[in-house]
Scaffold this active site. Sequence first.
Site, PDB file in Angstrom:
ATOM      1  N   GLY A 104       3.354   0.788  36.142  1.00  0.00           N
ATOM      2  CA  GLY A 104       2.355   0.304  37.093  1.00  0.00           C
ATOM      3  C   GLY A 104       2.776  -0.980  37.770  1.00  0.00           C
ATOM      4  N   GLY A 105       4.084  -1.169  37.904  1.00  0.00           N
ATOM      5  CA  GLY A 105       4.592  -2.429  38.439  1.00  0.00           C
ATOM      6  C   GLY A 105       4.691  -2.495  39.948  1.00  0.00           C
ATOM      7  N   THR A 106       4.189  -1.494  40.648  1.00  0.00           N
ATOM      8  CA  THR A 106       4.291  -1.506  42.110  1.00  0.00           C
ATOM      9  C   THR A 106       3.055  -2.088  42.796  1.00  0.00           C
ATOM     10  OG1 THR A 106       3.452   0.769  42.240  1.00  0.00           O
ATOM     11  CG2 THR A 106       5.854   0.483  42.120  1.00  0.00           C
ATOM     12  N   SER A 107       2.045  -2.461  42.009  1.00  0.00           N
ATOM     13  CA  SER A 107       0.846  -3.032  42.627  1.00  0.00           C
ATOM     14  C   SER A 107       0.081  -3.860  41.605  1.00  0.00           C
ATOM     15  CB  SER A 107      -0.065  -1.933  43.190  1.00  0.00           C
ATOM     16  OG  SER A 107      -0.553  -1.115  42.135  1.00  0.00           O
TER      17      SER A 107
ATOM     18  N   ILE B 238      -1.751  -6.198  38.994  1.00  0.00           N
ATOM     19  CA  ILE B 238      -1.302  -6.999  37.866  1.00  0.00           C
ATOM     20  C   ILE B 238       0.129  -6.642  37.476  1.00  0.00           C
ATOM     21  CG2 ILE B 238      -1.708  -7.467  35.414  1.00  0.00           C
ATOM     22  CD1 ILE B 238      -4.702  -6.987  35.994  1.00  0.00           C
ATOM     23  N   GLY B 239       0.464  -5.368  37.551  1.00  0.00           N
ATOM     24  CA  GLY B 239       1.818  -4.936  37.195  1.00  0.00           C
ATOM     25  C   GLY B 239       2.865  -5.543  38.101  1.00  0.00           C
TER      26      GLY B 239
ATOM     27  N   LEU C 290       3.325   9.147  35.081  1.00  0.00           N
ATOM     28  CA  LEU C 290       2.829   9.061  33.710  1.00  0.00           C
ATOM     29  C   LEU C 290       1.833  10.156  33.340  1.00  0.00           C
ATOM     30  CD1 LEU C 290       2.368   5.254  33.028  1.00  0.00           C
ATOM     31  CD2 LEU C 290       3.626   6.856  31.592  1.00  0.00           C
TER      32      LEU C 290
ATOM     33  N   THR D 273      -3.193   9.789  31.568  1.00  0.00           N
ATOM     34  CA  THR D 273      -2.341   8.753  32.159  1.00  0.00           C
ATOM     35  C   THR D 273      -2.368   7.468  31.345  1.00  0.00           C
ATOM     36  OG1 THR D 273      -2.751   9.644  34.384  1.00  0.00           O
ATOM     37  CG2 THR D 273      -1.893   7.393  34.230  1.00  0.00           C
TER      38      THR D 273
ATOM     39  N   TYR E  87     -17.640  15.591  32.091  1.00  0.00           N
ATOM     40  CA  TYR E  87     -16.875  14.415  32.499  1.00  0.00           C
ATOM     41  C   TYR E  87     -17.745  13.279  32.996  1.00  0.00           C
ATOM     42  CZ  TYR E  87     -13.323  11.535  34.752  1.00  0.00           C
ATOM     43  OH  TYR E  87     -12.506  10.495  35.104  1.00  0.00           O
TER      44      TYR E  87
END
Length: 331
Positions: free
Chosen positions: A42-45, A47-48, A95, A142, A198
């Site tokens: 999740g490093g593309t946006s 906090i990541g 993921l 995920t 759900y």
Amino acid sequence: MKEVIRYLMGWPGPSGFGSASTAEQVTQHLSLPPNLTALITGGTSGIGFETARVLAKRGVRIILPARDVKRGNEVRERILQQSPAAEIYVLELDLSSLSSILCFCSYFLSLGLPLNILINNAGKFSRKLQLTEDKYELTFATNYLGHFVLTEVLLPKMKETAKETGRQGRIINVSSMIHKWANREEFHLYDMLKSKDYNATRAYAQSKLANILHAKEIAKQLKEKRVEITINAVHPGIVKTGIIRDHNGFVTDCIFFIASRLLKSTSQGAATTCYVALSPKLEGISGKYFEDCNESSCRGDYDRMARVLWEETHALLQRKLRSRMKHGIIT
């Protein structure tokens, strides 16, 4: 009430940092060893991205998994503009797909790079019921299942790196205070993966509790085997990031506007992750829960729940992946 005031005022806790601390502040005076490698999902946006940016600035080699490789490369260029000497690898990963995770791990391991830090940061909040290609509910698959598989497959590399370098490895599961909303009576792996009735908030809360239980059980196993790797869970704080992209709208925007004084900036949101990943004060600390850069209490104080969840997940994956992977990669 005291804790609320501490949060609002940004007063530091025992670590010397608090809710107002930023990722740059908690890492700026650290003397890091050379050749550290961190993998950040999740490093593309959000906090990541901030976590990846700050760690790269501190000289850490970054492995940046991305579902959209083009976007991942754009993020890489943004980080390089600020830290030209940074070493960043962008690799494709979805993921929510077990096949994609296994392909990603196979390719990463073929690179022969060390792995000191694994940050399981990526998160999904699906407003409507969606199923993955493996026929599992998307949010839980995920946030929890994908990170479980990623961690299991990469643990041998982390053990190898820790042994060869003499440096303790670290795993960070990014959870949320919303884990407290999960109902223990409804917490059953197969029901959560299928989710016939759900509810988006319930699915997210259950996945975040599962992240904490995962950290607790793996910490126990690693300690029993005397492996030099720690694993902890963190709550980054309430930050308006891409995790709520499915909830964008007038009502949500109004709520966030009214609550703006309670929200953290992205840099503040990444602070706890960066602190737990790099601080020498946390050497040997494992199986804990952190928020605002300090150890805190959590809903996941259930050793039996953690063990049962791990056993059921492990058994599920053994059956699911037996025909897809070489014997022994899930051990």
